[in-house]
Design a protein around this motif. Structure first.
Motif, PDB file in Angstrom:
ATOM      1  N   GLY A   1     -61.979  37.834   2.421  1.00  0.00           N
ATOM      2  CA  GLY A   1     -62.846  36.768   1.946  1.00  0.00           C
ATOM      3  C   GLY A   1     -62.442  36.158   0.628  1.00  0.00           C
ATOM      4  O   GLY A   1     -62.996  35.128   0.224  1.00  0.00           O
ATOM      5  N   GLU A   2     -61.493  36.755  -0.089  1.00  0.00           N
ATOM      6  CA  GLU A   2     -61.095  36.252  -1.399  1.00  0.00           C
ATOM      7  C   GLU A   2     -59.828  35.406  -1.341  1.00  0.00           C
ATOM      8  O   GLU A   2     -59.409  34.854  -2.362  1.00  0.00           O
ATOM      9  CB  GLU A   2     -60.889  37.417  -2.374  1.00  0.00           C
ATOM     10  N   GLY A   3     -59.199  35.330  -0.171  1.00  0.00           N
ATOM     11  CA  GLY A   3     -57.927  34.632  -0.052  1.00  0.00           C
ATOM     12  C   GLY A   3     -57.943  33.194  -0.525  1.00  0.00           C
ATOM     13  O   GLY A   3     -57.118  32.793  -1.352  1.00  0.00           O
ATOM     14  N   PRO A   4     -58.877  32.348  -0.043  1.00  0.00           N
ATOM     15  CA  PRO A   4     -58.863  30.938  -0.453  1.00  0.00           C
ATOM     16  C   PRO A   4     -58.995  30.738  -1.959  1.00  0.00           C
ATOM     17  O   PRO A   4     -58.287  29.925  -2.547  1.00  0.00           O
ATOM     18  CB  PRO A   4     -60.066  30.356   0.308  1.00  0.00           C
ATOM     19  N   ALA A   5     -59.905  31.478  -2.611  1.00  0.00           N
ATOM     20  CA  ALA A   5     -60.086  31.321  -4.065  1.00  0.00           C
ATOM     21  C   ALA A   5     -58.831  31.756  -4.814  1.00  0.00           C
ATOM     22  O   ALA A   5     -58.389  31.085  -5.753  1.00  0.00           O
ATOM     23  CB  ALA A   5     -61.295  32.136  -4.527  1.00  0.00           C
TER      24      ALA A   5
ATOM     25  N   SER B   1     -50.788  37.199  -0.060  1.00  0.00           N
ATOM     26  CA  SER B   1     -51.592  37.679   1.059  1.00  0.00           C
ATOM     27  C   SER B   1     -51.544  39.198   1.177  1.00  0.00           C
ATOM     28  O   SER B   1     -52.403  39.805   1.818  1.00  0.00           O
ATOM     29  CB  SER B   1     -51.113  37.031   2.366  1.00  0.00           C
ATOM     30  N   PHE B   2     -50.551  39.824   0.544  1.00  0.00           N
ATOM     31  CA  PHE B   2     -50.424  41.288   0.576  1.00  0.00           C
ATOM     32  C   PHE B   2     -51.560  41.965  -0.184  1.00  0.00           C
ATOM     33  O   PHE B   2     -51.982  43.058   0.157  1.00  0.00           O
ATOM     34  CB  PHE B   2     -49.070  41.679  -0.028  1.00  0.00           C
ATOM     35  N   ILE B   3     -52.096  41.295  -1.226  1.00  0.00           N
ATOM     36  CA  ILE B   3     -53.098  41.924  -2.088  1.00  0.00           C
ATOM     37  C   ILE B   3     -54.473  41.283  -1.974  1.00  0.00           C
ATOM     38  O   ILE B   3     -55.433  41.784  -2.556  1.00  0.00           O
ATOM     39  CB  ILE B   3     -52.657  41.888  -3.568  1.00  0.00           C
ATOM     40  N   ALA B   4     -54.574  40.160  -1.260  1.00  0.00           N
ATOM     41  CA  ALA B   4     -55.862  39.469  -1.176  1.00  0.00           C
ATOM     42  C   ALA B   4     -56.886  40.305  -0.412  1.00  0.00           C
ATOM     43  O   ALA B   4     -56.596  40.825   0.665  1.00  0.00           O
ATOM     44  CB  ALA B   4     -55.677  38.117  -0.496  1.00  0.00           C
ATOM     45  N   LYS B   5     -58.063  40.438  -0.965  1.00  0.00           N
ATOM     46  CA  LYS B   5     -59.139  41.161  -0.297  1.00  0.00           C
ATOM     47  C   LYS B   5     -59.831  40.252   0.715  1.00  0.00           C
ATOM     48  O   LYS B   5     -59.737  39.033   0.641  1.00  0.00           O
ATOM     49  CB  LYS B   5     -60.155  41.671  -1.329  1.00  0.00           C
TER      50      LYS B   5
END
Length: 355
Positions: free
Chosen positions: A184-188, A178-182
């Motif tokens: 809207g891209e978290g779930p994928a 979660s530190f690097i997720a952009k």
């Protein structure tokens, strides 16, 4: 378990600060050691500044303390000990996957670890006389290489119901990502990493089965059931020392008891857990992939556990609302998962999935 064994004054563990900043060598507890520890703590506080809440989130899964025992995987990250290549380079069946799992190419890594421990010996007691306690789930994959470098090693493995292992491991991995997720891209990203983590756990479980078959009848090998460890930490510690024919002083037992009383499970709060069906993992798949692990290693597998659908906090922003228990119970039933986990009510069902 590593921290419990570290309560034995005759055992030594590598502390996180020693792996992150080992040279020049300093005595543990010295002024220079404290300076290094505070510098590293400041670095972690900067992470908290850049990503508010991230330290608190991940510490619920694995509380990082600079002066606490830590897995040597931190030291060996430069040798390829990491899950990220599973995600970034290749998945199950790829050339990288085969290379990563092959113990034949890990000789240099464990030789490096032995030399590091020999160096640390000079500050932890009589050189050559220290009994080091190592801990890493990766070791199961490469035990042949480890035992060639440490032929007298005693081996302890801790086993747990695979559904609980998978959910905990994947949830922690996703929390770290979660530190690097952009936006809207978290779930994928979560689903991709979950699949890689699952593939690793299958490899690890099969390696543990091979290890039990290989070492189960020899001395210096012991299996610890995770429920026993959490229910009676000091009793489990005594059982381990008895099985490995090692002396355990009354002072060590008292230290272990004090440690377990002050470091209870969920001391920093219950971690948010992703439901497995959110990331495409089913009970039937787990039952098939882990069948030998369940049959040969787990004393009381929970074959009736279904993936819990409730908070789903890690895939929708990591928010864990105060009313998550009530909402989780309602959502779990609404999604057709019933209210039972073993013989527990829906409320207990959710508490257990928060472990």
């Amino acid at each position: 378990l590593q921290s419990l064994i570290a309560c034995d004054q005759d055992a030594a563990t590598i502390k996180l600060w020693e792996m992150m900043n080992p040279l020049p060598l300093v005595e543990p507890g010295s002024f220079r050691a404290r300076v290094r520890q505070r510098a590293l703590a400041f670095q972690k506080s900067l992470v908290g500044f850049m990503a508010p809440g991230w330290n608190e989130l991940t510490n619920r899964y694995h509380n990082v303390g600079w002066t606490s025992p830590e897995e040597e995987a931190v030291l060996l990250a430069g040798c390829g000990v990491s899950l990220m290549p599973y995600v970034c380079i290749g998945k199950a069946g790829s050339a990288y996957h085969e290379l990563h799992n092959d113990p034949a190419n890990k000789a240099a890594m464990f030789r490096y670890l032995r030399r590091f421990l020999q160096m640390m010996d000079t500050t932890h007691g009589a050189p050559g006389q220290t009994r080091w306690v190592l801990k890493s789930h990766y070791n199961a994959l490469w035990m042949d290489a480890l035992l060639k470098e440490f032929p007298g090693a005693r081996v302890i493995i801790t086993v747990r119901d695979p559904i609980e292992v998978i959910q905990s491991f994947i949830s922690y991995s996703i929390a770290c990502l979660s530190f690097i997720a952009k936006e809207g891209e978290g779930p994928a990203l979560a689903r991709k990493h979950a699949e890689a983590s699952y593939a690793y756990l299958v490899d690890n479980a099969r390696a543990l089965v091979r290890l039990k078959r290989q070492l189960g009848d020899r001395g210096g090998f012991h299996v610890v059931q995770y429920p026993d460890l959490t229910r009676d930490p000091t009793g489990s510690l005594r059982s381990i020392y008895d099985a490995l024919e090692l002396p355990l002083s009354g002072e060590a037992v008292e230290r272990a008891r004090a440690y377990s009383e002050t470091n209870t499970q969920h001391k920093l709060g219950k971690p948010v857990k992703v439901s497995l069906d959110e990331v495409g993992i089913t009970v039937d798949r787990v039952a098939e992939d882990f069948k030998d692990y369940i049959r040969e290693l787990v004393d009381q597998p929970n074959a009736d556990i279904a993936p819990w659908v409730g908070c789903g906090g890690l895939l929708n922003g990591g928010k864990h609302k105060a009313n998550g228990k009530a909402n989780g119970a309602a959502n779990g039933v609404a999604n057709g998962h019933g209210t039972r986990r073993r013989q527990y009510s829906a409320e207990a069902h959710i508490d257990l999935n928060g472990q």
